[in-house]
Design an enzyme around this catalytic site. Structure first.
Site, PDB file in Angstrom:
ATOM      1  N   LEU A  50      10.746 -14.659 -30.868  1.00 51.36           N
ATOM      2  CA  LEU A  50      11.360 -14.891 -32.175  1.00 51.36           C
ATOM      3  C   LEU A  50      12.839 -15.261 -32.098  1.00 51.36           C
ATOM      4  O   LEU A  50      13.384 -15.823 -33.041  1.00 51.36           O
ATOM      5  CB  LEU A  50      11.181 -13.658 -33.065  1.00 51.36           C
ATOM      6  CG  LEU A  50       9.740 -13.324 -33.475  1.00 51.36           C
ATOM      7  CD1 LEU A  50       9.716 -12.066 -34.327  1.00 51.36           C
ATOM      8  CD2 LEU A  50       9.097 -14.485 -34.215  1.00 51.36           C
ATOM      9  N   GLY A  71       9.013  -8.073 -34.176  1.00 48.38           N
ATOM     10  CA  GLY A  71      10.267  -7.394 -33.867  1.00 48.38           C
ATOM     11  C   GLY A  71      10.018  -6.004 -33.317  1.00 48.38           C
ATOM     12  O   GLY A  71       8.878  -5.574 -33.129  1.00 48.38           O
ATOM     13  N   SER A  73       9.851  -2.074 -33.636  1.00 51.66           N
ATOM     14  CA  SER A  73       9.457  -1.248 -34.783  1.00 51.66           C
ATOM     15  C   SER A  73       9.927   0.194 -34.693  1.00 51.66           C
ATOM     16  O   SER A  73       9.524   1.028 -35.516  1.00 51.66           O
ATOM     17  CB  SER A  73       7.930  -1.275 -34.932  1.00 51.66           C
ATOM     18  OG  SER A  73       7.312  -0.752 -33.771  1.00 51.66           O
ATOM     19  N   ASN A 110      10.999   2.489 -44.371  1.00 50.55           N
ATOM     20  CA  ASN A 110      11.649   3.624 -45.039  1.00 50.55           C
ATOM     21  C   ASN A 110      12.945   3.997 -44.332  1.00 50.55           C
ATOM     22  O   ASN A 110      13.790   4.678 -44.908  1.00 50.55           O
ATOM     23  CB  ASN A 110      10.696   4.816 -45.105  1.00 50.55           C
ATOM     24  CG  ASN A 110      10.387   5.423 -43.754  1.00 50.55           C
ATOM     25  OD1 ASN A 110      11.003   6.400 -43.330  1.00 50.55           O
ATOM     26  ND2 ASN A 110       9.413   4.862 -43.047  1.00 50.55           N
ATOM     27  N   TYR A 134      17.700   0.548 -35.988  1.00 50.10           N
ATOM     28  CA  TYR A 134      16.470  -0.065 -36.477  1.00 50.10           C
ATOM     29  C   TYR A 134      16.517  -0.202 -37.998  1.00 50.10           C
ATOM     30  O   TYR A 134      16.209  -1.263 -38.551  1.00 50.10           O
ATOM     31  CB  TYR A 134      15.266   0.773 -36.046  1.00 50.10           C
ATOM     32  CG  TYR A 134      13.985   0.418 -36.742  1.00 50.10           C
ATOM     33  CD1 TYR A 134      13.373  -0.814 -36.532  1.00 50.10           C
ATOM     34  CD2 TYR A 134      13.377   1.310 -37.624  1.00 50.10           C
ATOM     35  CE1 TYR A 134      12.189  -1.145 -37.185  1.00 50.10           C
ATOM     36  CE2 TYR A 134      12.196   0.997 -38.267  1.00 50.10           C
ATOM     37  CZ  TYR A 134      11.606  -0.233 -38.044  1.00 50.10           C
ATOM     38  OH  TYR A 134      10.431  -0.551 -38.703  1.00 50.10           O
TER      39      TYR A 134
END
Length: 262
Positions: A50, A71, A73, A110, A134
């Protein structure tokens, strides 16, 4: 749709989407840097890093929509987060703009709001409070998606996924759990809705304990049908309850709020 791109298709959620979204488009274009196995007749397998814009532009070309799971995680170093989650997400959106893709499901987390206290219920109008690098990368992706909608009208559902597994694994997930069925129905709704615009959706099922309010996304008509409650007895019997003031009980992001890489 003729062709739907799923990035991160070898991961947990990407594999789920691969299995369950075959009816959403004639062709699923699947991408990852990990092994994707053999292609089914309705699939195209396109390995892609990516962070390589030229490859991403080719990957995105000819697609009608994008489910962006690609990506890293989990929490990691900035040196790894930067190319995968920051540059990679920019490349997806810039390629979408240049090739005419108009709708994206962006898998946020979240952990973009992980430093809110457990007793604080929030909605999409509350500021981000990332609990990790992250989480910071997901905040960047959300802001980028907002920019590409406002300036270029690339529609996005920013979905702050809680904990999507076949069943909750601990007491925290009794609140954050998103069932596989509810995730699939949300993705389907994102790509079949007459109007999407830019919308933030909290990805949690219809659990008894609710930390997140989806009133700002009510126009989508997505209503989760599952609940973590049938798993409560099992969780109580197999998982030790953490102390009331333990980080996993204090913050929406749980242990991410205190995890350190140094």
């Amino acid at each position: 749709m003729k062709r739907l791109l799923i990035t991160g298709a070898a991961g947990g959620l990407g594999s789920l989407a691969r299995r369950r979204l075959a009816g959403l488009a004639d062709i699923l274009r699947l991408s990852d840097i990990a092994d994707l196995g053999q292609a089914a007749p309705h699939e195209e397998l396109v390995p892609c890093e990516l962070s390589d814009f030229a490859k991403v532009k080719s990957l995105v070309g000819g697609c009608d929509g994008i489910v962006h799971f690609g990506g890293i995680s989990v929490e990691n170093t900035w040196e790894k987060i930067l190319p995968a989650n920051i540059a990679g997400t920019y490349n997806i959106y810039e390629a979408a703009r240049l090739t005419g893709v108009k709708r994206v499901f962006f898998a946020s987390s979240n952990h973009a709001i992980g430093f809110y206290k457990r007793e604080t219920r929030i909605d999409a109008t509350d500021p981000v409070r990332p609990d990790s690098l992250y989480g910071v990368s997901k905040c960047f992706g959300e802001a980028l998606a907002r920019y590409y909608y406002d300036k270029y009208r690339v529609e996005t559902a920013v979905v702050r996924i809680g904990s999507c597994f076949p069943e909750p694994k601990d007491h925290r997930m009794m609140a954050t759990w998103l069932s596989e069925n509810d995730l699939v129905s949300l993705i389907e709704r994102v790509f079949t809705a007459a109007k999407l615009g830019y919308v933030t959706v909290f990805g949690a099922s219809d659990n008894e304990e609710q930390w997140w309010d989806n009133r700002c996304a009510g126009f989508l008509g997505w209503r989760p049908k599952d609940s973590s409650e049938p798993f409560r007895e099992k969780i109580d019997a197999t998982c030790e309850k953490p102390e009331s003031d333990a980080p996993v009980n204090r913050y929406h992001g749980g242990a991410f709020a205190i995890a350190r890489l140094d």
